[in-house]
Enzyme design. Structure first.
Site, PDB file in Angstrom:
ATOM      1  N   ASN A 288      -1.526  -4.325   3.083  1.00 42.70           N
ATOM      2  CA  ASN A 288      -1.836  -5.575   3.787  1.00 42.70           C
ATOM      3  C   ASN A 288      -1.808  -5.332   5.294  1.00 42.70           C
ATOM      4  O   ASN A 288      -0.867  -4.743   5.818  1.00 42.70           O
ATOM      5  CB  ASN A 288      -0.826  -6.662   3.414  1.00 42.70           C
ATOM      6  CG  ASN A 288      -0.955  -7.108   1.959  1.00 42.70           C
ATOM      7  OD1 ASN A 288      -1.131  -6.281   1.059  1.00 42.70           O
ATOM      8  ND2 ASN A 288      -0.875  -8.394   1.731  1.00 42.70           N
TER       9      ASN A 288
ATOM     10  N   GLU B 202      -6.405  -7.187   2.714  1.00 41.21           N
ATOM     11  CA  GLU B 202      -5.732  -6.190   1.879  1.00 41.21           C
ATOM     12  C   GLU B 202      -6.682  -5.027   1.606  1.00 41.21           C
ATOM     13  O   GLU B 202      -7.812  -5.231   1.190  1.00 41.21           O
ATOM     14  CB  GLU B 202      -5.346  -6.787   0.531  1.00 41.21           C
ATOM     15  CG  GLU B 202      -4.558  -8.072   0.597  1.00 41.21           C
ATOM     16  CD  GLU B 202      -4.225  -8.577  -0.811  1.00 41.21           C
ATOM     17  OE1 GLU B 202      -3.776  -7.771  -1.638  1.00 41.21           O
ATOM     18  OE2 GLU B 202      -4.435  -9.768  -1.060  1.00 41.21           O
TER      19      GLU B 202
END
Ligand code: ADP
Ligand code: RBF
Ligand code: MG
Length: 307
Positions: free
Chosen positions: A177, A242
């Site tokens: 992330n 992500e």
């Protein structure tokens, strides 16, 4: 002949269709020869690995489909970027209306007019290309957004932060992330289109005690920029960026900067009614599309951007 996947809830109807087709043009069903394949079930039961397809046709059947929105959502997920979803009835609205009046249980819906069609696809990744709605002919052509090479590749770079701990454990695809506020600016003033992108990724500042040096090379990657509606409800949660790198790393790399060159967009983010298994199958298809795109001449220079 083309590759065709015939879908019907009735095995008898599928059998009749296959028999007629095979009598007309016998083909081998083995190997990679174009073929007519069959799937028993409704459109929502067709797994993503059967696609992506150029077009999904609902011919003389859309009025019989109970959950029309669910069917269109599933169809949009099976179509390739830029693919079509066609709703057609060769006998048109008047004939269909009489059929419906005679058996409203078997035909729960009228053919959607322009307004009904807009309402049906609201919020789905589909747009109306054309609509023929005449007494003796009905044909609506819808399009899923085309995958596009971005006008120019985008460069993202930020330290990897912690997410929900779900990527690796629940989906089998760990996602590094990136803090959204540090990277979404790269997508321009309008912000990112929510969905799946592909590119190359490279981990910076290799930790001498951590990863092996090989882990600092560029690797292909898929990114999801979105709100995870499959897990967080229809409206989704906070925006996350992500990156799933297509490489097996020796160790986790929280806190290390990751550089990503984004080459293009694959598909809009969707809510998968089929839950985790459906999303996992879609991500496998995304990875295949990403590798194919990255292998093409259009993106030949992209790898160099992260070096
Ligand atoms: P989180 O919810 O904290 O992001 P994930 O389950 O998504 O956790 O796992 C992501 C973490 O796994 C990354 O931050 C990184 O440290 C590690 N990781 C290991 N291999 C990969 C990979 N191939 N791609 C992305 N992250 C990876
Ligand atoms: N989540 C969704 O809800 N819908 C999607 O269409 C979706 N596509 C994804 C595609 C890829 C390639 C990846 C890596 C993730 C995707 N996700 C999607 C995000 C997924 O929900 C998320 O990674 C986990 O919830 C962990 O945060
Ligand atoms: Mg993650």
């Amino acid at each position: 002949m083309e590759d065709i996947l015939a879908v019907d809830v009735s095995p008898a109807m599928l059998g009749a269709g296959l028999a007629r087709h095979n009598a007309a043009s016998p083909t081998s069903l083995s190997g990679n020869a174009p073929a007519l394949r069959a799937w028993t079930g409704d459109i929502e039961s067709v797994p993503t690995y059967q696609g992506p397809v150029d077009a999904v046709f609902f011919n003389s059947v859309f009025g019989n489909v109970h959950d029309q929105r669910g069917a269109l959502d599933a169809a949009s997920g099976l179509a390739r970027p830029g693919g079509r979803v066609v709703l057609s009835h060769p006998l048109g609205r008047a004939w269909h209306g009489r059929l419906r009046a005679a058996d409203p249980e078997a035909v729960p819906h009228a053919l959607p007019d322009a307004g009904a069609l807009d309402a049906l696809i609201a919020g789905l990744p589909l747009r109306v290309v054309s609509l023929i709605d005449e007494a003796d002919c009905y044909a609506a052509v819808l399009e899923v957004p085309p995958g596009f090479a971005l006008p120019a590749p985008l460069l993202l770079e930020a330290p990897v932060v912690a997410g929900f701990g779900r990527g690796s454990r629940q989906l089998g695809t760990p996602t590094a992330n990136l803090p959204p506020d540090q990277v979404v600016g790269a997508f321009g003033p309008a912000g990112p289109s929510l969905g799946v992108y592909f590119g190359w990724a490279r981990l910076l500042d290799p930790d001498p005690e951590g990863s092996a040096p090989a882990d600092a090379a560029p690797y292909p990657a898929v990114l999801n920029v979105g709100r995870r509606p499959t897990f967080e409800g229809q409206a989704g949660g906070d925006l996350t960026v992500e990156v799933h790198v297509l490489h097996r790393y020796a160790a986790d790399f929280y806190g290390r900067p990751l550089r990503v060159a984004v080459g293009g967009f694959l598909r809009p983010e969707r809510r998968f009614a089929g839950g985790v298994p459906a999303l996992v199958a879609q991500i496998a298809a995304d990875i295949g599309m990403a590798r194919a795109a990255l292998g093409g001449p259009e993106h030949a220079g992209l790898r160099g951007m992260v070096e």
